[in-house]
Design a protein around this motif. Structure first.
Motif, PDB file in Angstrom:
ATOM      1  N   GLY A   1      83.354   1.202  -7.431  1.00  0.00           N
ATOM      2  CA  GLY A   1      84.477   0.680  -6.664  1.00  0.00           C
ATOM      3  C   GLY A   1      84.866   1.617  -5.547  1.00  0.00           C
ATOM      4  O   GLY A   1      84.117   2.532  -5.181  1.00  0.00           O
ATOM      5  N   ARG A   2      86.029   1.361  -4.982  1.00  0.00           N
ATOM      6  CA  ARG A   2      86.519   2.233  -3.915  1.00  0.00           C
ATOM      7  C   ARG A   2      88.044   2.239  -3.902  1.00  0.00           C
ATOM      8  O   ARG A   2      88.676   1.239  -4.269  1.00  0.00           O
ATOM      9  N   THR A   3      88.609   3.361  -3.487  1.00  0.00           N
ATOM     10  CA  THR A   3      90.044   3.452  -3.254  1.00  0.00           C
ATOM     11  C   THR A   3      90.246   3.857  -1.809  1.00  0.00           C
ATOM     12  O   THR A   3      89.903   4.969  -1.413  1.00  0.00           O
ATOM     13  N   ALA A   4      90.738   2.936  -1.010  1.00  0.00           N
ATOM     14  CA  ALA A   4      91.015   3.198   0.407  1.00  0.00           C
ATOM     15  C   ALA A   4      92.326   2.509   0.742  1.00  0.00           C
ATOM     16  O   ALA A   4      92.358   1.365   1.174  1.00  0.00           O
ATOM     17  N   LEU A   5      93.426   3.209   0.457  1.00  0.00           N
ATOM     18  CA  LEU A   5      94.741   2.618   0.712  1.00  0.00           C
ATOM     19  C   LEU A   5      95.021   2.623   2.211  1.00  0.00           C
ATOM     20  O   LEU A   5      94.481   3.465   2.936  1.00  0.00           O
ATOM     21  N   PRO A   6      95.847   1.696   2.677  1.00  0.00           N
ATOM     22  CA  PRO A   6      96.118   1.629   4.120  1.00  0.00           C
ATOM     23  C   PRO A   6      96.538   2.987   4.678  1.00  0.00           C
ATOM     24  O   PRO A   6      97.499   3.582   4.194  1.00  0.00           O
ATOM     25  N   GLY A   7      95.798   3.463   5.673  1.00  0.00           N
ATOM     26  CA  GLY A   7      96.180   4.697   6.360  1.00  0.00           C
ATOM     27  C   GLY A   7      95.780   5.974   5.645  1.00  0.00           C
ATOM     28  O   GLY A   7      96.111   7.059   6.114  1.00  0.00           O
ATOM     29  N   ASP A   8      95.088   5.903   4.504  1.00  0.00           N
ATOM     30  CA  ASP A   8      94.670   7.155   3.860  1.00  0.00           C
ATOM     31  C   ASP A   8      93.327   7.617   4.437  1.00  0.00           C
ATOM     32  O   ASP A   8      92.741   6.977   5.311  1.00  0.00           O
ATOM     33  N   GLU A   9      92.844   8.762   3.942  1.00  0.00           N
ATOM     34  CA  GLU A   9      91.659   9.372   4.531  1.00  0.00           C
ATOM     35  C   GLU A   9      90.424   8.472   4.406  1.00  0.00           C
ATOM     36  O   GLU A   9      89.652   8.310   5.360  1.00  0.00           O
ATOM     37  N   ALA A  10      90.236   7.849   3.233  1.00  0.00           N
ATOM     38  CA  ALA A  10      89.076   6.982   3.033  1.00  0.00           C
ATOM     39  C   ALA A  10      89.149   5.762   3.958  1.00  0.00           C
ATOM     40  O   ALA A  10      88.140   5.309   4.504  1.00  0.00           O
ATOM     41  N   ASN A  11      90.352   5.247   4.150  1.00  0.00           N
ATOM     42  CA  ASN A  11      90.552   4.128   5.073  1.00  0.00           C
ATOM     43  C   ASN A  11      90.195   4.560   6.500  1.00  0.00           C
ATOM     44  O   ASN A  11      89.544   3.813   7.251  1.00  0.00           O
ATOM     45  N   GLY A  12      90.560   5.794   6.842  1.00  0.00           N
ATOM     46  CA  GLY A  12      90.217   6.340   8.161  1.00  0.00           C
ATOM     47  C   GLY A  12      88.712   6.468   8.336  1.00  0.00           C
ATOM     48  O   GLY A  12      88.158   6.103   9.383  1.00  0.00           O
ATOM     49  N   GLU A  13      88.023   6.956   7.300  1.00  0.00           N
ATOM     50  CA  GLU A  13      86.559   7.109   7.371  1.00  0.00           C
ATOM     51  C   GLU A  13      85.873   5.745   7.502  1.00  0.00           C
ATOM     52  O   GLU A  13      84.906   5.587   8.252  1.00  0.00           O
ATOM     53  N   ALA A  14      86.388   4.754   6.760  1.00  0.00           N
ATOM     54  CA  ALA A  14      85.822   3.403   6.843  1.00  0.00           C
ATOM     55  C   ALA A  14      86.002   2.833   8.251  1.00  0.00           C
ATOM     56  O   ALA A  14      85.100   2.210   8.815  1.00  0.00           O
ATOM     57  N   ARG A  15      87.172   3.088   8.836  1.00  0.00           N
ATOM     58  CA  ARG A  15      87.442   2.626  10.201  1.00  0.00           C
ATOM     59  C   ARG A  15      86.521   3.323  11.203  1.00  0.00           C
ATOM     60  O   ARG A  15      85.990   2.683  12.119  1.00  0.00           O
ATOM     61  N   ASP A  16      86.362   4.653  11.038  1.00  0.00           N
ATOM     62  CA  ASP A  16      85.475   5.389  11.947  1.00  0.00           C
ATOM     63  C   ASP A  16      84.060   4.812  11.890  1.00  0.00           C
ATOM     64  O   ASP A  16      83.393   4.666  12.909  1.00  0.00           O
TER      65      ASP A  16
ATOM     66  N   GLY B   1      85.998   7.163  -0.421  1.00  0.00           N
ATOM     67  CA  GLY B   1      86.942   6.868  -1.516  1.00  0.00           C
ATOM     68  C   GLY B   1      86.231   6.266  -2.714  1.00  0.00           C
ATOM     69  O   GLY B   1      86.832   5.505  -3.483  1.00  0.00           O
ATOM     70  N   ALA B   2      84.944   6.628  -2.874  1.00  0.00           N
ATOM     71  CA  ALA B   2      84.123   6.015  -3.941  1.00  0.00           C
ATOM     72  C   ALA B   2      84.699   6.263  -5.325  1.00  0.00           C
ATOM     73  O   ALA B   2      85.204   7.346  -5.620  1.00  0.00           O
ATOM     74  N   VAL B   3      84.634   5.252  -6.168  1.00  0.00           N
ATOM     75  CA  VAL B   3      85.051   5.339  -7.567  1.00  0.00           C
ATOM     76  C   VAL B   3      83.852   4.907  -8.398  1.00  0.00           C
ATOM     77  O   VAL B   3      83.445   3.749  -8.343  1.00  0.00           O
ATOM     78  N   ASP B   4      83.244   5.859  -9.111  1.00  0.00           N
ATOM     79  CA  ASP B   4      82.088   5.502  -9.941  1.00  0.00           C
ATOM     80  C   ASP B   4      82.501   5.391 -11.389  1.00  0.00           C
ATOM     81  O   ASP B   4      83.081   6.314 -11.937  1.00  0.00           O
ATOM     82  N   THR B   5      82.227   4.234 -12.000  1.00  0.00           N
ATOM     83  CA  THR B   5      82.571   4.041 -13.408  1.00  0.00           C
ATOM     84  C   THR B   5      81.320   3.552 -14.128  1.00  0.00           C
ATOM     85  O   THR B   5      80.326   3.220 -13.494  1.00  0.00           O
ATOM     86  N   GLU B   6      81.392   3.503 -15.449  1.00  0.00           N
ATOM     87  CA  GLU B   6      80.245   3.055 -16.240  1.00  0.00           C
ATOM     88  C   GLU B   6      79.940   1.589 -15.974  1.00  0.00           C
ATOM     89  O   GLU B   6      78.806   1.151 -16.116  1.00  0.00           O
ATOM     90  N   THR B   7      80.968   0.814 -15.602  1.00  0.00           N
ATOM     91  CA  THR B   7      80.754  -0.621 -15.453  1.00  0.00           C
ATOM     92  C   THR B   7      80.625  -1.055 -14.003  1.00  0.00           C
ATOM     93  O   THR B   7      80.455  -2.238 -13.725  1.00  0.00           O
ATOM     94  N   GLY B   8      80.701  -0.129 -13.069  1.00  0.00           N
ATOM     95  CA  GLY B   8      80.543  -0.542 -11.682  1.00  0.00           C
ATOM     96  C   GLY B   8      81.025   0.505 -10.708  1.00  0.00           C
ATOM     97  O   GLY B   8      81.519   1.560 -11.090  1.00  0.00           O
TER      98      GLY B   8
END
Ligand SMILES: [Zn+2]
Length: 423
Positions: A33-48, A24-31
């Motif tokens: 971040g990540r978007t991993a909402l409860p129960g979404d795919e990125a949250n699942g990958e982080a849990r795995d 759920g990576a979020v790449d911006t000019e200033t940093g």
């Protein structure tokens, strides 16, 4: 006696946090971040990823009915019946959140247990590394979802039935493979520690890497409506108006002033915010008829929250008199302040002192899973210094060296809370 020196692998901790940041990576000019909402795919990958690391480290993994993950390790020679010492945080994020908020606490807990396992310390208690479901209130509920279930404040059934409008928590957990069984019970733990990024600049300003939280703020949220009369902005004279927005303006400024006064004269932790505001009919040529707004009032002292509430009541009464409007005032969300365990705090302060890691005592103005856990067992919250104080933003940052130092203190503290037999 001299305390055992545990060896923290800062590179391994960094690798874990960076790996989780890639889901759920979020790449911006200033940093970054990540978007991993409860129960979404990125949250699942982080849990795995977490489950793989827990198993690799030899912990026994269990997933409860609402998706809380716990990795357990009972050291050889430890009393199998002794209550465990637990540590962790969360792996979900807000949309475009930071990479440390949550993952730092989960992977610091894992690194601490890895360090204890790899040392010659023989603790008398077992350990649990915990990831709570849905700490951020971005989907399904107001937040601290998994920890309210683990502390028995919300039932499993009620929680699984929560919906984001499209799907239930149960379906989301099912889809990512984290609809487990049973209920993680935080009251069974002997103690709980959470390491979290500070989300403020108090530690950075003091040049200190580690904060030990004394209290978590209480929060009251209220809904106010102001009913005036919508009228033609050209034909309604200034003395004939019942302008709901002008009346609301007085309330907004009063909330700000009252919080500032409470903060200056008391604990220094009082804050008051009008963060949500609706005007009707919201048209350029109409005197505003109705305003509806929401307040968020906080302090570590209940009396300072009450003083702010009383001031709102008085202000609304004055506005009704002066401006001929009708008002309603209704508070539906009330979480009292949470003082944290002196026993756990002292263990952390001693461990930090022995490591030569400087600390500062401070309060937390944000809620965390720890405020739930603290109601059922001894709990402490540690802060790693933020760079620039940014949080819930890709700009959020912490120095890796500070993360490693904080993790070392966490590891020493966990070891001391599960003392060896001879102590
Ligand atoms: Zn967090």
């Amino acid at each position: 006696m001299t305390e055992p020196e545990l060896s923290i692998d800062g590179k391994r901790l960094r690798r874990d946090i960076e790996q989780v940041a890639s889901f759920g990576a979020v790449d911006t000019e200033t940093g970054r971040g990540r978007t991993a909402l409860p129960g979404d795919e990125a949250n699942g990958e982080a849990r795995d990823y977490l489950v793989d690391r827990l198993e690799e480290a030899g912990l026994e993994v269990r997933v409860d009915a609402v998706g809380n993950v716990a990795g357990r390790w009972t050291p050889p020679g430890a009393d199998p019946d002794a209550a465990h010492v637990a540590a962790g945080s969360h792996l979900d994020s807000v949309p475009r959140g930071g990479i440390f908020d949550g993952p730092l606490g989960v992977f610091a807990a894992l690194e601490a247990v890895r360090a204890i396992r790899e040392s010659n310390v023989s603790p008398a208690r077992g350990f649990e590394v915990v990831c709570f479901t849905g700490e951020e209130g971005t989907r399904f509920a107001d937040g601290v979802l998994g920890s309210t279930v683990a502390t028995g404040k919300r039932s499993v059934e009620e929680t699984l039935a929560l919906t984001d409008g499209d799907e239930t928590l149960e379906d989301a957990l099912e889809r990512i493979g984290y609809r487990g069984t049973g209920r993680l019970d935080a009251s069974e733990w002997d103690a709980w520690l959470e390491l979290h990024i500070e989300q403020n600049t108090r530690l950075e300003d003091a040049g200190v890497p580690l904060g030990v939280v004394t209290d978590i703020t209480g929060t009251v949220r209220c809904h106010v409506t102001i009913e005036g009369e919508a009228d033609h902005s050209g034909t309604t004279g200034m003395t004939e108006r019942q302008d709901a927005l002008a009346a609301a303006g007085e309330l907004v400024l009063a909330v700000e002033r009252n919080a500032a006064e409470a903060a200056a004269s008391g604990s220094g932790t009082a804050v008051g915010t009008v963060g949500q505001f609706d005007v009707a009919p919201n048209a350029v040529n109409v005197v505003p008829g109705t305003v509806s707004l929401r307040l968020d009032l906080r302090s570590v002292e209940s009396a300072e929250i009450q003083a702010q509430l009383d001031a709102v009541t008085n202000t609304l009464a004055a506005i009704e008199d002066d401006r001929n409007v009708a008002t309603t005032f209704d508070c539906t969300y009330d979480v009292p302040p949470t003082p944290l365990s002196r026993r756990c705090r002292n263990v952390v302060l001693d461990a930090a002192g022995d490591r030569g890691v400087e600390t500062r005592r401070l309060h937390s103005g944000a809620g965390h899973d720890t405020m739930q856990v603290a109601d059922v067992t001894d709990a402490a919250l540690l802060f790693a210094a933020s760079v620039g104080g940014y949080s819930h933003s890709p700009k959020e940052w912490a120095d890796w060296a500070d993360c490693t130092a904080a993790t070392a203190v966490l590891a020493d503290s966990l070891a001391r809370l599960a003392p060896t037999d001879e102590r």
